[in-house]
Motif scaffolding. Structure first.
Motif, PDB file in Angstrom:
ATOM      1  N   MET A   1       0.860  -1.187   0.000  1.00 27.51           N
ATOM      2  CA  MET A   1       0.000   0.000   0.000  1.00 27.51           C
ATOM      3  C   MET A   1       0.900   1.242   0.000  1.00 27.51           C
ATOM      4  N   PRO A   2       1.548   1.529  -1.128  1.00 25.80           N
ATOM      5  CA  PRO A   2       2.541   2.607  -1.141  1.00 25.80           C
ATOM      6  C   PRO A   2       1.961   3.992  -0.822  1.00 25.80           C
ATOM      7  N   ARG A   3       0.763   4.277  -1.253  1.00 24.48           N
ATOM      8  CA  ARG A   3       0.191   5.603  -0.983  1.00 24.48           C
ATOM      9  C   ARG A   3      -0.125   5.792   0.500  1.00 24.48           C
ATOM     10  N   LEU A   4      -0.699   4.770   1.114  1.00 27.20           N
ATOM     11  CA  LEU A   4      -0.989   4.849   2.541  1.00 27.20           C
ATOM     12  C   LEU A   4       0.314   4.915   3.340  1.00 27.20           C
ATOM     13  N   GLY A   5       1.310   4.143   2.914  1.00 24.69           N
ATOM     14  CA  GLY A   5       2.615   4.192   3.565  1.00 24.69           C
ATOM     15  C   GLY A   5       3.229   5.579   3.482  1.00 24.69           C
ATOM     16  N   ALA A   6       3.135   6.202   2.309  1.00 27.70           N
ATOM     17  CA  ALA A   6       3.657   7.567   2.142  1.00 27.70           C
ATOM     18  C   ALA A   6       2.882   8.550   3.010  1.00 27.70           C
ATOM     19  N   ALA A   7       1.568   8.364   3.110  1.00 31.72           N
ATOM     20  CA  ALA A   7       0.755   9.253   3.953  1.00 31.72           C
ATOM     21  C   ALA A   7       1.175   9.141   5.414  1.00 31.72           C
ATOM     22  N   VAL A   8       1.458   7.927   5.867  1.00 33.89           N
ATOM     23  CA  VAL A   8       1.911   7.735   7.251  1.00 33.89           C
ATOM     24  C   VAL A   8       3.261   8.408   7.453  1.00 33.89           C
ATOM     25  N   LEU A   9       4.153   8.262   6.477  1.00 38.18           N
ATOM     26  CA  LEU A   9       5.469   8.892   6.587  1.00 38.18           C
ATOM     27  C   LEU A   9       5.360  10.419   6.601  1.00 38.18           C
ATOM     28  N   LEU A  10       4.379  10.957   5.930  1.00 40.49           N
ATOM     29  CA  LEU A  10       4.193  12.417   5.913  1.00 40.49           C
ATOM     30  C   LEU A  10       3.690  12.955   7.253  1.00 40.49           C
ATOM     31  N   CYS A  11       3.241  12.079   8.147  1.00 38.09           N
ATOM     32  CA  CYS A  11       2.793  12.502   9.477  1.00 38.09           C
ATOM     33  C   CYS A  11       3.968  12.786  10.418  1.00 38.09           C
ATOM     34  N   GLU A  12       5.170  12.388  10.029  1.00 44.42           N
ATOM     35  CA  GLU A  12       6.357  12.566  10.883  1.00 44.42           C
ATOM     36  C   GLU A  12       6.532  14.009  11.378  1.00 44.42           C
ATOM     37  N   PRO A  13       6.473  15.016  10.498  1.00 41.09           N
ATOM     38  CA  PRO A  13       6.716  16.392  10.970  1.00 41.09           C
ATOM     39  C   PRO A  13       5.688  16.900  11.985  1.00 41.09           C
ATOM     40  N   LEU A  14       4.518  16.279  12.043  1.00 42.88           N
ATOM     41  CA  LEU A  14       3.504  16.730  12.992  1.00 42.88           C
ATOM     42  C   LEU A  14       3.969  16.577  14.437  1.00 42.88           C
ATOM     43  N   MET A  15       4.767  15.555  14.700  1.00 45.47           N
ATOM     44  CA  MET A  15       5.253  15.346  16.069  1.00 45.47           C
ATOM     45  C   MET A  15       6.180  16.481  16.505  1.00 45.47           C
ATOM     46  N   GLU A  16       7.044  16.932  15.600  1.00 43.79           N
ATOM     47  CA  GLU A  16       7.939  18.031  15.940  1.00 43.79           C
ATOM     48  C   GLU A  16       7.150  19.327  16.134  1.00 43.79           C
ATOM     49  N   LEU A  17       6.098  19.505  15.339  1.00 44.30           N
ATOM     50  CA  LEU A  17       5.248  20.683  15.507  1.00 44.30           C
ATOM     51  C   LEU A  17       4.560  20.657  16.866  1.00 44.30           C
ATOM     52  N   ILE A  18       4.093  19.490  17.276  1.00 41.14           N
ATOM     53  CA  ILE A  18       3.476  19.355  18.606  1.00 41.14           C
ATOM     54  C   ILE A  18       4.493  19.674  19.691  1.00 41.14           C
ATOM     55  N   LEU A  19       5.715  19.165  19.553  1.00 43.89           N
ATOM     56  CA  LEU A  19       6.771  19.439  20.532  1.00 43.89           C
ATOM     57  C   LEU A  19       7.058  20.934  20.608  1.00 43.89           C
ATOM     58  N   LEU A  20       7.117  21.595  19.466  1.00 43.06           N
ATOM     59  CA  LEU A  20       7.369  23.039  19.444  1.00 43.06           C
ATOM     60  C   LEU A  20       6.246  23.801  20.145  1.00 43.06           C
ATOM     61  N   VAL A  21       5.019  23.436  19.863  1.00 42.00           N
ATOM     62  CA  VAL A  21       3.866  24.116  20.468  1.00 42.00           C
ATOM     63  C   VAL A  21       3.848  23.898  21.985  1.00 42.00           C
ATOM     64  N   VAL A  22       4.065  22.658  22.416  1.00 48.93           N
ATOM     65  CA  VAL A  22       4.034  22.360  23.852  1.00 48.93           C
ATOM     66  C   VAL A  22       5.174  23.081  24.577  1.00 48.93           C
ATOM     67  N   THR A  23       6.353  23.123  23.972  1.00 43.77           N
ATOM     68  CA  THR A  23       7.479  23.831  24.586  1.00 43.77           C
ATOM     69  C   THR A  23       7.168  25.320  24.717  1.00 43.77           C
ATOM     70  N   THR A  24       6.582  25.900  23.687  1.00 47.78           N
ATOM     71  CA  THR A  24       6.215  27.317  23.724  1.00 47.78           C
ATOM     72  C   THR A  24       5.166  27.570  24.805  1.00 47.78           C
ATOM     73  N   ILE A  25       4.168  26.705  24.887  1.00 47.35           N
ATOM     74  CA  ILE A  25       3.130  26.861  25.916  1.00 47.35           C
ATOM     75  C   ILE A  25       3.742  26.737  27.307  1.00 47.35           C
ATOM     76  N   ASP A  26       4.680  25.805  27.466  1.00 47.95           N
ATOM     77  CA  ASP A  26       5.341  25.624  28.756  1.00 47.95           C
ATOM     78  C   ASP A  26       6.061  26.906  29.181  1.00 47.95           C
ATOM     79  N   LEU A  27       6.763  27.519  28.258  1.00 48.47           N
ATOM     80  CA  LEU A  27       7.454  28.783  28.569  1.00 48.47           C
ATOM     81  C   LEU A  27       6.445  29.914  28.817  1.00 48.47           C
ATOM     82  N   LYS A  28       5.368  29.925  28.033  1.00 47.52           N
ATOM     83  CA  LYS A  28       4.349  30.966  28.193  1.00 47.52           C
ATOM     84  C   LYS A  28       3.683  30.881  29.563  1.00 47.52           C
ATOM     85  N   ASN A  29       3.534  29.657  30.075  1.00 46.32           N
ATOM     86  CA  ASN A  29       2.895  29.467  31.374  1.00 46.32           C
ATOM     87  C   ASN A  29       3.833  29.717  32.538  1.00 46.32           C
ATOM     88  N   GLY A  30       5.007  30.268  32.246  1.00 44.05           N
ATOM     89  CA  GLY A  30       5.912  30.681  33.305  1.00 44.05           C
ATOM     90  C   GLY A  30       6.970  29.676  33.716  1.00 44.05           C
TER      91      GLY A  30
END
Length: 190
Positions: free
Chosen positions: A29-58
């Motif tokens: 299932m190459p298309r589904l496999g590629a779609a799953v691989l494209l989800c990789e950057p979302l984790m780094e975006l979540i980490l960036l957002v959570v880190t920013t919120i952590d700093l914002k909350n003092g």
């Protein structure tokens, strides 16, 4: 919480990678496999957002925030490279594709090391920008010495990696004797 999220992102990276490659080559299932691989950057975006919120909350800026910035920089610079490298090996092992070329020897290896160094520079630049943004964001309200230390650490990594690449340039590796003698080997004797 930030450290746990960094660990979760790293584990998630490998889980998504295995799932994507498994779908691509084992489940055919190459298309589904590629779609799953494209989800990789979302984790780094979540980490960036959570880190920013952590700093914002003092939260006091410390080593966890610095590690998050370096992790994001690393994945920006080496994430796609790692996925492509593993995809080539999975295609070879699981789908009968051609064997991926290695880094080589001699001048080819030195060029490869300098390309990796350029990725290290990119990763460090991303981390430096994120750390500087955090420093400006926190301002005079908190102790930013930990973030400054991570910036210095990122620059040290760039310098150390430059020394490794320089070593491959000054003292190039030689192909193993058996590879030079085998006419079917992709490594040519000089």
């Amino acid at each position: 919480m930030i450290v746990a999220l960094i660990i979760a992102c790293e584990v998630g990276f490998w889980v998504l990678l295995a799932a994507g490659l498994g779908l691509r080559y084992l489940a055919k299932m190459p298309r589904l496999g590629a779609a799953v691989l494209l989800c990789e950057p979302l984790m780094e975006l979540i980490l960036l957002v959570v880190t920013t919120i952590d700093l914002k909350n003092g939260a006091e800026p410390d080593w966890k925030h610095g590690l998050a910035a370096l992790y994001i920089g690393y994945t920006v610079a080496f994430g796609h490279y790692t996925i492509k490298w593993l995809d080539g090996h999975a295609a070879h092992r699981l789908a009968g594709g051609p064997k991926p070329a290695g880094a080589g020897h001699g001048k080819a290896r030195a060029v490869h090391e300098w390309k990796l160094w350029a990725r290290t520079v990119l990763g460090a630049a991303v981390a430096l920008v994120l750390l500087q943004a955090a420093i400006w964001y926190v301002g005079d309200a908190g102790d930013i010495s930990s973030l400054r230390a991570w910036q210095a650490g990122a620059l040290r990594v760039v310098g150390i990696h430059a020394l490794v690449a320089l070593a491959y340039t000054v003292w190039p590796t030689k192909a193993p004797a058996d590879a030079r003698e085998d006419p079917r080997s992709p490594v040519k004797s000089r």
